[in-house]
Write an enzyme that holds these catalytic residues in place. Structure first.
Site, PDB file in Angstrom:
ATOM      1  N   ILE A 138       0.864  -1.175   0.000  1.00  0.00           N
ATOM      2  CA  ILE A 138       0.000   0.000   0.000  1.00  0.00           C
ATOM      3  C   ILE A 138       0.902   1.226   0.000  1.00  0.00           C
ATOM      4  CG2 ILE A 138      -1.729   1.317   1.276  1.00  0.00           C
ATOM      5  CD1 ILE A 138      -2.805  -1.266   0.048  1.00  0.00           C
ATOM      6  N   LYS A 139       0.639   2.142  -0.932  1.00  0.00           N
ATOM      7  CA  LYS A 139       1.456   3.359  -1.041  1.00  0.00           C
ATOM      8  C   LYS A 139       0.833   4.480  -0.225  1.00  0.00           C
ATOM      9  CE  LYS A 139       3.663   4.648  -5.019  1.00  0.00           C
ATOM     10  NZ  LYS A 139       3.772   4.934  -6.470  1.00  0.00           N
TER      11      LYS A 139
END
Length: 365
Positions: A138-139
């Site tokens: 997840i960025k």
């Protein structure tokens, strides 16, 4: 296997692709890149906006979702879910072969949450659960509001790609969030060997902004240097932080270093080499994510050798020279962070408009 990508990997640098589309996941493009030596995928709102706008492969799903959902943002995440899951599945053998070091695919939280800590945490967890793949990153952007969200998600054992890092000081804060999150995870009984993270440090955009300012103050002789030197000094920070006694205690329990990932490595200035931001930043325990065009140039003519620790003292001296010339490093990096968030927000808005328009038209057919 391409010989240059293979050389990068033997030095200890992981080549990733900064692009994803249904064309790639369903018609063999990504699989071919993996065969050539690519071991990871990054995405962002701009990449998805271009992919969905320019392909009919999304039409059937968009039509179905438009009949089921009213929220174009939710439609986007359901579309992205399929692409990211497919990419994760294609990269799963790499994930296993590298003992969970590489083989990751990144999905970014909504850019409009960049200054919302709680909103970021909530969406990061939702996207992690929705994609449901062990090799998903997840960025989360490295804004001040993003830092507590990064620590919280790491403390939950969620793999995180920290994005939009421009300054050395912010890089230190990112590593602090990672280490503190890992400590909390361990205190809660978690196994730190199951947690992965990369710190995406942006490169070429630094030269774009700094070069413009250097032209204004009449110092063109300093152009084209700060982007690489900035990253090289971050690598020195990386070695110090992940060589400390504090880190060794975590490492003894199985914790993995948060590798620097060189992002924004396509060359923006045509006067510079098209592989400048790859050739000059090769080193162990790093990642370089590149758009396909840059990967093709690297595979064709890049000179790959360990360069990340060359010219470190000259890099330190450059900061003094820039200050004397009247170029404010802190203002450069703050401007780039602000503009980076805005660019991704603008792309995300365009993406939502495209989905709203396209899905509406398809649903009426």
């Amino acid at each position: 296997m391409n010989e240059r990508l293979d050389r990068m990997r033997k030095i200890g640098q992981a080549p990733w692709v900064d692009e994803i589309s249904r064309e790639d996941t369903q018609r063999g493009g990504l699989k071919k890149l993996v065969e050539q030596g690519i071991v990871g995928v990054t995405s962002n709102p701009t990449i998805f906006q271009q992919a969905i706008s320019n392909s009919e492969l999304y039409d059937e799903q968009l039509a179905e979702l438009a009949r089921e959902l009213d929220d174009p943002k939710e439609i986007f995440f359901r579309v992205a879910q399929r692409d990211i899951q497919d990419a994760c599945d294609i990269l799963a053998p790499v994930y296993e072969e590298t003992n969970h070091l590489d083989g990751f695919v990144s999905l970014e939280v909504s850019p409009d949450l960049a200054y919302d800590t709680e909103g970021t945490i909530e969406e990061a967890q939702r996207l992690h659960d929705m994609v449901d793949r062990p090799n998903l990153f997840i960025k989360i952007p490295a804004t001040r509001e993003g830092l507590p969200a990064i620590e919280e998600m790491i403390s939950r054992g969620v793999p995180i790609n920290v994005t939009l890092i421009f300054s050395i000081e912010r890089y230190r804060e990112v590593t602090r969030a990672y280490i503190d999150g890992l400590k909390r995870f361990v205190e809660g009984g978690g196994d730190p060997s199951t947690v992965a993270s990369v710190a995406s440090f942006f490169v070429s955009r630094v030269d774009t902004e700094t070069d413009r300012r250097l032209d204004e103050v009449g110092r063109p002789d300093l152009k084209g240097r700060l982007a690489v030197d900035n990253a090289r000094l971050v690598y020195q920070e990386f070695k110090e932080i992940f060589g400390s006694d504090e880190w060794r205690e975590l490492e003894a329990r199985g914790a993995r270093k948060q590798r620097p990932l060189w992002a924004s490595t396509s060359t923006k200035n045509p006067e510079y080499s098209d592989v400048k931001y790859v050739e000059e930043l090769v080193g162990p325990d790093t990642v370089n994510t590149m758009p396909k065009k840059t990967i093709e140039a690297v595979m064709d003519h890049a000179e790959i050798r360990p360069t990340i620790e060359e010219g470190v003292e000259e890099a330190r001296a450059l900061f003094t020279e820039l200050e004397k010339a009247g170029v404010d490093y802190d203002d450069v990096t703050a401007t780039l962070e602000r503009e980076g968030v805005q660019k991704f927000s603008d792309s995300f808005e365009e993406l939502i408009e495209v989905i709203e328009q396209k899905s509406g038209e398809l649903a009426r057919r």
